[in-house]
Write a protein that holds these residues in place. Structure first.
Motif, PDB file in Angstrom:
ATOM      1  N   HIS A 113      -2.697 -16.946  -2.175  1.00  0.00           N
ATOM      2  CA  HIS A 113      -2.152 -18.167  -1.247  1.00  0.00           C
ATOM      3  C   HIS A 113      -3.530 -18.753  -0.543  1.00  0.00           C
ATOM      4  CE1 HIS A 113       1.868 -18.199  -2.869  1.00  0.00           C
ATOM      5  NE2 HIS A 113       1.955 -16.959  -2.461  1.00  0.00           N
ATOM      6  N   ASN A 114      -4.049 -17.911   0.018  1.00  0.00           N
ATOM      7  CA  ASN A 114      -5.403 -18.319   0.675  1.00  0.00           C
ATOM      8  C   ASN A 114      -6.410 -19.144   0.000  1.00  0.00           C
ATOM      9  OD1 ASN A 114      -6.803 -18.494   3.225  1.00  0.00           O
ATOM     10  ND2 ASN A 114      -8.124 -16.862   2.571  1.00  0.00           N
ATOM     11  N   VAL A 115      -6.647 -18.568  -1.217  1.00  0.00           N
ATOM     12  CA  VAL A 115      -7.654 -19.286  -1.996  1.00  0.00           C
ATOM     13  C   VAL A 115      -6.973 -20.466  -2.626  1.00  0.00           C
ATOM     14  CG1 VAL A 115      -8.637 -19.101  -4.395  1.00  0.00           C
ATOM     15  CG2 VAL A 115      -8.729 -17.046  -2.870  1.00  0.00           C
ATOM     16  N   LYS A 116      -5.675 -20.579  -2.992  1.00  0.00           N
ATOM     17  CA  LYS A 116      -5.051 -21.405  -3.588  1.00  0.00           C
ATOM     18  C   LYS A 116      -4.904 -22.728  -2.697  1.00  0.00           C
ATOM     19  CE  LYS A 116      -0.572 -22.818  -5.788  1.00  0.00           C
ATOM     20  NZ  LYS A 116       0.920 -22.277  -6.343  1.00  0.00           N
ATOM     21  N   HIS A 117      -4.383 -22.482  -1.348  1.00  0.00           N
ATOM     22  CA  HIS A 117      -4.333 -23.531  -0.418  1.00  0.00           C
ATOM     23  C   HIS A 117      -5.393 -23.978   0.342  1.00  0.00           C
ATOM     24  CE1 HIS A 117       0.121 -23.775  -1.653  1.00  0.00           C
ATOM     25  NE2 HIS A 117       0.165 -22.210  -1.587  1.00  0.00           N
ATOM     26  N   ASN A 118      -5.872 -23.034   0.791  1.00  0.00           N
ATOM     27  CA  ASN A 118      -7.113 -23.282   1.658  1.00  0.00           C
ATOM     28  C   ASN A 118      -8.480 -23.600   0.920  1.00  0.00           C
ATOM     29  OD1 ASN A 118      -5.569 -23.149   3.964  1.00  0.00           O
ATOM     30  ND2 ASN A 118      -5.860 -20.738   4.177  1.00  0.00           N
ATOM     31  N   ARG A 119      -8.404 -22.901  -0.093  1.00  0.00           N
ATOM     32  CA  ARG A 119      -9.666 -23.199  -1.096  1.00  0.00           C
ATOM     33  C   ARG A 119     -10.756 -22.385  -0.620  1.00  0.00           C
ATOM     34  NH1 ARG A 119      -8.153 -26.001  -5.393  1.00  0.00           N
ATOM     35  NH2 ARG A 119      -6.313 -27.699  -4.989  1.00  0.00           N
ATOM     36  N   VAL A 120     -10.776 -21.461  -0.012  1.00  0.00           N
ATOM     37  CA  VAL A 120     -11.779 -20.712   0.745  1.00  0.00           C
ATOM     38  C   VAL A 120     -11.894 -19.165   0.348  1.00  0.00           C
ATOM     39  CG1 VAL A 120     -12.309 -22.497   2.527  1.00  0.00           C
ATOM     40  CG2 VAL A 120     -10.878 -20.294   2.863  1.00  0.00           C
ATOM     41  N   LEU A 121     -12.881 -18.427   0.428  1.00  0.00           N
ATOM     42  CA  LEU A 121     -12.896 -17.246   0.269  1.00  0.00           C
ATOM     43  C   LEU A 121     -13.924 -16.699   1.147  1.00  0.00           C
ATOM     44  CD1 LEU A 121     -11.891 -14.979  -1.766  1.00  0.00           C
ATOM     45  CD2 LEU A 121     -14.108 -15.115  -2.945  1.00  0.00           C
ATOM     46  N   HIS A 122     -13.497 -15.559   1.975  1.00  0.00           N
ATOM     47  CA  HIS A 122     -14.401 -15.277   2.966  1.00  0.00           C
ATOM     48  C   HIS A 122     -15.575 -14.193   2.362  1.00  0.00           C
ATOM     49  CE1 HIS A 122     -11.020 -15.615   5.544  1.00  0.00           C
ATOM     50  NE2 HIS A 122     -11.769 -15.532   6.649  1.00  0.00           N
ATOM     51  N   ALA A 123     -16.744 -14.120   3.103  1.00  0.00           N
ATOM     52  CA  ALA A 123     -17.830 -13.383   2.529  1.00  0.00           C
ATOM     53  C   ALA A 123     -17.566 -11.989   2.145  1.00  0.00           C
ATOM     54  CB  ALA A 123     -18.817 -13.646   3.671  1.00  0.00           C
ATOM     55  N   GLY A 124     -16.611 -11.221   2.848  1.00  0.00           N
ATOM     56  CA  GLY A 124     -16.052 -10.001   2.760  1.00  0.00           C
ATOM     57  C   GLY A 124     -14.610 -10.018   2.654  1.00  0.00           C
ATOM     58  N   ASN A 125     -14.047  -9.375   1.651  1.00  0.00           N
ATOM     59  CA  ASN A 125     -12.797  -9.296   1.459  1.00  0.00           C
ATOM     60  C   ASN A 125     -11.951  -7.784   1.271  1.00  0.00           C
ATOM     61  OD1 ASN A 125     -11.740 -12.318   0.849  1.00  0.00           O
ATOM     62  ND2 ASN A 125     -13.839 -11.894  -0.139  1.00  0.00           N
ATOM     63  N   VAL A 126     -11.268  -7.384   2.014  1.00  0.00           N
ATOM     64  CA  VAL A 126     -10.617  -5.982   1.860  1.00  0.00           C
ATOM     65  C   VAL A 126      -9.309  -5.871   1.517  1.00  0.00           C
ATOM     66  CG1 VAL A 126     -10.382  -3.778   3.239  1.00  0.00           C
ATOM     67  CG2 VAL A 126     -12.490  -5.087   3.686  1.00  0.00           C
ATOM     68  N   VAL A 127      -9.211  -5.430   0.349  1.00  0.00           N
ATOM     69  CA  VAL A 127      -7.750  -5.025  -0.147  1.00  0.00           C
ATOM     70  C   VAL A 127      -7.113  -3.736   0.802  1.00  0.00           C
ATOM     71  CG1 VAL A 127      -6.113  -5.062  -1.820  1.00  0.00           C
ATOM     72  CG2 VAL A 127      -8.086  -6.497  -1.907  1.00  0.00           C
ATOM     73  N   LEU A 128      -6.342  -3.893   1.483  1.00  0.00           N
ATOM     74  CA  LEU A 128      -5.789  -2.713   2.058  1.00  0.00           C
ATOM     75  C   LEU A 128      -4.434  -2.208   1.707  1.00  0.00           C
ATOM     76  CD1 LEU A 128      -6.525  -0.864   4.404  1.00  0.00           C
ATOM     77  CD2 LEU A 128      -5.539  -2.482   6.182  1.00  0.00           C
ATOM     78  N   HIS A 129      -4.426  -0.869   1.532  1.00  0.00           N
ATOM     79  CA  HIS A 129      -3.229  -0.454   1.070  1.00  0.00           C
ATOM     80  C   HIS A 129      -2.667   0.703   1.821  1.00  0.00           C
ATOM     81  CE1 HIS A 129      -0.043   1.134  -1.444  1.00  0.00           C
ATOM     82  NE2 HIS A 129      -0.645   2.280  -1.854  1.00  0.00           N
ATOM     83  N   VAL A 130      -1.701   0.726   2.737  1.00  0.00           N
ATOM     84  CA  VAL A 130      -1.364   1.776   3.632  1.00  0.00           C
ATOM     85  C   VAL A 130      -0.278   2.996   2.711  1.00  0.00           C
ATOM     86  CG1 VAL A 130      -0.189   2.336   5.698  1.00  0.00           C
ATOM     87  CG2 VAL A 130      -1.337   0.325   5.406  1.00  0.00           C
ATOM     88  N   VAL A 131      -0.583   4.206   2.781  1.00  0.00           N
ATOM     89  CA  VAL A 131       0.031   5.204   2.302  1.00  0.00           C
ATOM     90  C   VAL A 131       0.783   6.120   3.181  1.00  0.00           C
ATOM     91  CG1 VAL A 131       0.117   7.139   0.660  1.00  0.00           C
ATOM     92  CG2 VAL A 131      -1.245   4.836   0.072  1.00  0.00           C
ATOM     93  N   THR A 132       1.891   6.446   3.126  1.00  0.00           N
ATOM     94  CA  THR A 132       2.454   7.507   3.890  1.00  0.00           C
ATOM     95  C   THR A 132       2.548   8.564   3.086  1.00  0.00           C
ATOM     96  OG1 THR A 132       3.975   5.932   5.098  1.00  0.00           O
ATOM     97  CG2 THR A 132       4.697   8.283   5.134  1.00  0.00           C
ATOM     98  N   GLU A 133       1.931   9.834   3.489  1.00  0.00           N
ATOM     99  CA  GLU A 133       2.022  11.130   2.589  1.00  0.00           C
ATOM    100  C   GLU A 133       3.153  11.958   3.120  1.00  0.00           C
ATOM    101  OE1 GLU A 133      -0.197  11.698   0.397  1.00  0.00           O
ATOM    102  OE2 GLU A 133      -2.024  10.686   0.892  1.00  0.00           O
ATOM    103  N   ASP A 134       3.494  12.876   2.226  1.00  0.00           N
ATOM    104  CA  ASP A 134       4.566  13.600   2.396  1.00  0.00           C
ATOM    105  C   ASP A 134       4.295  14.763   3.196  1.00  0.00           C
ATOM    106  OD1 ASP A 134       3.126  15.024   0.458  1.00  0.00           O
ATOM    107  OD2 ASP A 134       4.877  15.280  -0.745  1.00  0.00           O
ATOM    108  N   LEU A 135       3.080  14.914   4.127  1.00  0.00           N
ATOM    109  CA  LEU A 135       2.501  15.658   5.219  1.00  0.00           C
ATOM    110  C   LEU A 135       2.788  15.129   6.417  1.00  0.00           C
ATOM    111  CD1 LEU A 135      -0.782  16.394   3.563  1.00  0.00           C
ATOM    112  CD2 LEU A 135       1.209  17.980   3.563  1.00  0.00           C
ATOM    113  N   PRO A 136       3.039  15.825   7.386  1.00  0.00           N
ATOM    114  CA  PRO A 136       3.352  15.282   8.791  1.00  0.00           C
ATOM    115  C   PRO A 136       2.158  14.596   9.533  1.00  0.00           C
ATOM    116  CG  PRO A 136       4.227  17.715   8.652  1.00  0.00           C
ATOM    117  CD  PRO A 136       3.200  17.223   7.412  1.00  0.00           C
ATOM    118  N   ARG A 137       0.926  15.124   9.148  1.00  0.00           N
ATOM    119  CA  ARG A 137      -0.409  14.667   9.699  1.00  0.00           C
ATOM    120  C   ARG A 137      -1.292  14.554   8.739  1.00  0.00           C
ATOM    121  NH1 ARG A 137       2.225  17.421  13.424  1.00  0.00           N
ATOM    122  NH2 ARG A 137       1.493  19.201  12.595  1.00  0.00           N
ATOM    123  N   VAL A 138      -2.255  13.539   8.786  1.00  0.00           N
ATOM    124  CA  VAL A 138      -3.406  13.533   7.931  1.00  0.00           C
ATOM    125  C   VAL A 138      -4.671  13.630   8.522  1.00  0.00           C
ATOM    126  CG1 VAL A 138      -4.574  12.020   6.377  1.00  0.00           C
ATOM    127  CG2 VAL A 138      -2.252  11.895   6.308  1.00  0.00           C
TER     128      VAL A 138
END
Length: 609
Positions: A485-510
């Motif tokens: 939607h950022n590209v479609k409506h604002n028609r801009v792309l940042h110099a750096g783009n991070v696709v961030l995925h958060v994972v909850t492991e089945d361990l108490p702590r990582v």
């Protein structure tokens, strides 16, 4: 030694207040109201209580269940995580068991403060009958004050919990020991034949008493749930060195006194002590019940946080109340809902006797779930053969099912409360999990593969702007909706783009080394995975900064979904509406992941569910 004393205050607060009401309610059930118990009844009930402590608490929880640690952590969510990890995709029924277990724990958390505080304050009626009309208002005042103070945390007062509760156990032991001389034959209650004979010869009254006997082991789940705070060894040392001997002496002392003076059935715990000690004992008992209530309230916060991380509940705001103790957290919404529920049951039942039936079903149901999950862990994680696992665990499960059946006789007399709470929470958790899965499927159906999007974006003539943008996504191989939607409506792309995925492991702590993984897709695009354990509070800026990816100049783009109920998406419309209401009440992603408000940009998207 410090951990052992500390575990006495936090872990054993609940089970340490059971002598206030367990024997009294069991004998009331056996004798039928206010009638004096017979000698056979006293021997039978005391025997059943002693063997419940030996079989359920000592053998099952202290020696067996506490072996099932998940990187040092315990509790139903930890057991679910262990079992699900071992079963993989075939472990859907484990999640259902976990939902039921968590729901019953919430029912226990509502009833425990009400039952404990009421039973302690009712001791005032022995000091002077004139206080009877004030028992309910005093109890409500204590409970409201307790929940109001939760936001301040337990860090400052926790150091007093252990010594105070240890003193409580010593006083209980002395009270019981002083009355063993009333009728030393009560020591024969260690013979389980008395308990078996009582059940077989008293029919329905025996079953009703059996249901009340289980009140003596309420709080056993805390041994496992709080294992991560103190460790297995200190908890076991406290049980064998202080708690079990004190409980056994107190119950034996109450039994000996009732054999000599059956008329003291009105309140045998407080009548163990001389008249001059009644008021101090009521005050000490009140302090002990507040500590027991504090422990279960804190446990509720921890269980809620773990359930959120495991995808069973929507996001809620979680606050730390201690800079040093990871387990000391505060969830405002859960705290106030608990207070409303506790006040409701106190006003509804008005006495500890009225609450006894409701209490038993919550506790026995939770223990049955633990036994079922433990079988899976013993079989799949410990690599026991199914026959050996069944031979070890089936006897405990059978005993608990008998107790559950006995408590089921009281459904119409209060047992409906935890069952109603549990059914409502299971429905909510199942709806949340199912609805979230449908949303992920819908997003995936409309997906544009990330690899394809990056090629198109870099080959096109989209205007580039300086800076780095972070786009959160639940499906790392697909293009995040906010990026599209950022590209479609604002028609801009940042110099750096991070696709961030958060994972909850089945361990108490990582560990910090495994926290962040970076995969470079191109000069302008990278895919970052951030992992958290299910007992951790997710903090994205801190995690990225620790990995050297956030120097305070990142902009976070998030998708704000507008959900619309649809009869064609896989859930009934009523369930769609329930999910939508839960999603609207959930804490937004920027606050949940600790993203500063001035660095977060939200882009809307409509999804039919």
């Amino acid at each position: 030694m410090a951990l052992t004393v500390g575990s006495v205050g936090v872990v054993y607060g609940d089970i340490g207040t059971s002598p206030l009401y367990a024997l009294k309610e069991s004998l009331h059930a056996a004798a039928g109201g206010g009638h004096a118990p017979t000698r056979e009844m006293v021997f039978g009930v005391v025997s059943l209580i002693l063997w419940a402590l030996i079989l359920i608490v000592t053998l099952k929880y202290v020696l067996l269940v506490m072996r099932a640690d998940n990187d040092g952590e315990g509790g139903t969510p930890s057991l679910v995580a262990l079992a699900q990890r071992a079963l993989g995709h075939s472990g859907g029924f484990v999640i259902v068991l976990g939902m039921v277990g968590v729901s019953l724990f919430f029912g226990d958390a509502i009833i425990t403060p009400a039952m404990s505080v009421l039973s302690a304050v009712e001791g005032l009626k022995l000091v002077t009958p004139a206080t009877a009309p004030y028992v309910l208002p005093i109890s409500l005042t204590i409970l409201i004050g307790l929940f109001t103070l939760q936001s301040h945390g337990t860090a400052r007062v926790a150091t007093f919990f252990g010594p105070l509760t240890a003193f409580w156990f010593v006083v209980m032991a002395l009270g019981g020991l002083g009355h063993l001389v009333d009728d030393p034959s009560i020591l024969g209650a260690f013979n389980p034949a008395h308990g078996v004979s009582f059940i077989l010869s008293h029919g329905t009254a025996g079953l009703l008493a059996l249901g009340a006997v289980f009140l003596a082991v309420t709080g056993a789940e805390a041994l496992y749930a709080d294992m991560g705070h103190f460790g297995r060894s200190p908890i076991r040392t406290a049980w064998f060195g202080l708690v079990l001997p004190a409980l056994a002496l107190n119950y034996l002392g109450q039994g000996a006194m009732l054999l000599a003076r059956p008329e003291r059935i009105e309140n045998p715990f407080f009548l163990l002590y001389p008249a001059w000690a009644l008021l101090p004992m009521v005050l000490l008992a009140t302090v002990a019940t507040v500590i027991a209530s504090q422990a279960v309230i804190t446990g509720t916060f921890s269980i809620t946080q773990q359930a959120m991380q495991l995808g069973l509940l929507p996001r809620m705001r979680v606050l730390r109340t201690s800079e040093t103790e990871k387990g000391q957290i505060y969830i405002p919404r859960v705290n106030w809902w608990l207070l409303i529920a506790v006040v409701f049951v106190v006003v509804l039942f008005r006495s500890s006797s009225g609450l006894a039936a409701a209490y038993g079903i919550a506790v026995t149901g939770d223990m049955v779930i633990t036994a079922c999950l433990l079988f899976v862990v013993a079989w799949k994680v410990w690599r026991w053969s199914p026959a050996v696992a069944a031979a070890v665990i089936a006897p405990f499960l059978l005993i608990e099912l008998i107790f559950l059946s006995a408590n089921a006789l009281k459904v119409l007399h209060g047992g409906w409360v935890p069952l109603t709470i549990g059914a409502a929470l299971v429905t909510a958790m199942w709806t949340w999990r199912r609805g979230s899965a449908l949303i992920v499927a819908e997003i995936h159906r409309q997906r544009v593969p990330l690899s394809e999007f990056t090629r198109m974006a870099e080959a096109g003539s989209i205007q580039r702007v300086p800076g780095t943008a972070v786009f959160l996504t639940g499906t790392p191989d697909d293009t995040p909706g906010a990026l599209m939607h950022n590209v479609k409506h604002n028609r801009v792309l940042h110099a750096g783009n991070v696709v961030l995925h958060v994972v909850t492991e089945d361990l108490p702590r990582v560990s910090h080394a495994d926290r962040v993984t970076v995969r470079q897709l191109s000069d302008a695009f990278s895919c970052v995975t951030v992992r958290f354990g299910f007992t951790e509070l997710p903090d994205l800026p801190r995690a990225l900064a620790t990995a050297g990816l956030d120097k305070g100049d990142l902009s976070y783009f998030l998708t704000r979904r507008v959900l619309v109920a649809s009869p064609e998406t896989g859930m009934p419309v009523w369930q769609d509406r329930l999910y939508i209401s839960m999603a609207r009440a959930a804490t937004d992603a920027s606050r949940y992941f600790r993203i500063p408000a001035d660095r977060a940009v939200e882009i809307g998207a409509r999804i039919d569910i």
